[in-house]
Every structure is written in C-alpha cells, then in structure tokens.
Write a protein that holds these residues in place. Structure first.
Motif, PDB file in Angstrom:
ATOM      1  N   VAL A 117       0.835  -1.197   0.000  1.00 51.03           N
ATOM      2  CA  VAL A 117       0.000   0.000   0.000  1.00 51.03           C
ATOM      3  C   VAL A 117       0.873   1.252   0.000  1.00 51.03           C
ATOM      4  O   VAL A 117       0.628   2.207  -0.748  1.00 51.03           O
ATOM      5  CB  VAL A 117      -0.968  -0.016   1.207  1.00 51.03           C
ATOM      6  N   ALA A 144       2.418   1.697  -3.395  1.00 50.24           N
ATOM      7  CA  ALA A 144       1.410   2.129  -4.369  1.00 50.24           C
ATOM      8  C   ALA A 144       1.089   3.612  -4.202  1.00 50.24           C
ATOM      9  O   ALA A 144       0.951   4.341  -5.189  1.00 50.24           O
ATOM     10  CB  ALA A 144       0.148   1.290  -4.221  1.00 50.24           C
ATOM     11  N   LEU A 145       0.972   4.063  -2.967  1.00 47.79           N
ATOM     12  CA  LEU A 145       0.638   5.469  -2.720  1.00 47.79           C
ATOM     13  C   LEU A 145       1.776   6.424  -3.083  1.00 47.79           C
ATOM     14  O   LEU A 145       1.540   7.594  -3.384  1.00 47.79           O
ATOM     15  CB  LEU A 145       0.242   5.667  -1.256  1.00 47.79           C
TER      16      LEU A 145
END
Length: 178
Positions: free
Chosen positions: A135, A138-139
């Motif tokens: 996560v 991805a961010l």
C-alpha cells in the motif's frame, strides 16, 4: 559527513540517508553475527544472543529497504512512516516471541488457531508488513519511482561507460566478435 564528488566533478555533501542506512546495516549485521557466534560457545547459547538477532534482523531489513528506496539527496520521502512501522512491528514481534513464556501445551489458549508465540510470528511479523508495504509503495509510486528523465540519464551514463570502457567498439556500438 565526508565530501563526495558528483559526476560533474564538483564536491557535494554525502547523502545522509544512505550513510545512516549503511551505518545501521553494518551495526545490525554485526549484532546478528555476534548473536549467531555466541551460540557456538562451550557453555551454550547465552540469554542475550537471541535478543541481538531480534533487534538486528529488523534493523538490517529496514536499512536495506531504505537503501533501495533512496533517490539522490531526497531520502525516502513519504516512505519514512511505513518503513518505521515495518521495522517496529518486526522488532516488537521478534521480541514478543522471545519474551512470551514457553508454556505451550495442548490446553493452551489459541490466538486465531495458533499458540501465542506462533501467532505473533505469523500474524505480526509475517502478515502486517505484507499489508503495509505494498500500500505504501502504491501510494508513493509517482514520487518515488524513476521518471522518464531519470531513465534517460541512466541510459546516457550506460552509453558513456560503454564507450569509455571499450573504445574498440565498431560504429554500431556492438563489441567486436572474437
């Protein structure tokens, strides 16, 4: 911090993030080596040896993550908190597994189907980082990955190095066959 020379030949300050990560990695590897080495003593493994590994392994993994994510003088940017979280979870998980009493029996209370120490290792050390790191990456993908200009700069450096190392290349840029 020692001065380094960049590609254009001008001195710049060393990269603090990389220096700190390399220092942490060396200290962590030393702690791991001492912990493992202590197991070979004549009187058996000392009580403190597994604790060196419980701290050294997460720190070394964190340092390696930082070295892999650091771009130039910018450090790791928004990945600081996810990396800190992962290192803390790993350290707390390893230390908790060592600190919990070894009293497992068929009548022990199970945590999600596992004895307490195994649950800490599987769910804490194994699963939490698997959820957080993808996560986080991805961010931060747009800001932390190589831009088109960075890729072209790397390619140009590769071409320059190839030309400098093997000037006998033919006009096509391919090395002559033997």
């Amino acid at each position: 911090m020692p001065e380094t020379i960049n590609r254009s030949g001008t001195p710049t300050r060393g990269d603090r993030t990389r220096s700190a990560a390399l220092t942490a990695l060396c200290v962590a590897i030393l702690a791991i080596a001492v912990g493992y080495g202590a197991a070979f003593g004549e009187s058996g493994t000392p009580v403190w040896a597994p604790w060196l590994l419980a701290i050294g392994i997460p720190i070394s993994l964190g340092a390696i993550m930082i070295l892999g994510a650091t771009r130039g003088q910018n450090g790791i940017g928004a990945l600081k908190l996810p990396f800190l979280f992962v290192v803390a979870v790993l350290a707390i998980g390893f230390c908790a597994a060592l600190a919990l009493p070894a009293t497992e029996s068929p009548l022990s209370k199970l945590w999600l189907g596992l004895p307490a120490r195994a649950a800490v290792v599987i769910y804490g050390i194994g699963l939490l980082p698997i959820v957080v790191l993808p996560v986080a990456y991805a961010l931060t993908f747009e800001t932390q990955t190589l831009s088109a200009e960075d890729v072209e700069r790397v390619r140009a450096m590769g071409r320059e190095n190839r030309e400098r190392v093997s000037p006998e290349n033919d006009a096509s840029g391919r090395e002559p066959s033997a």
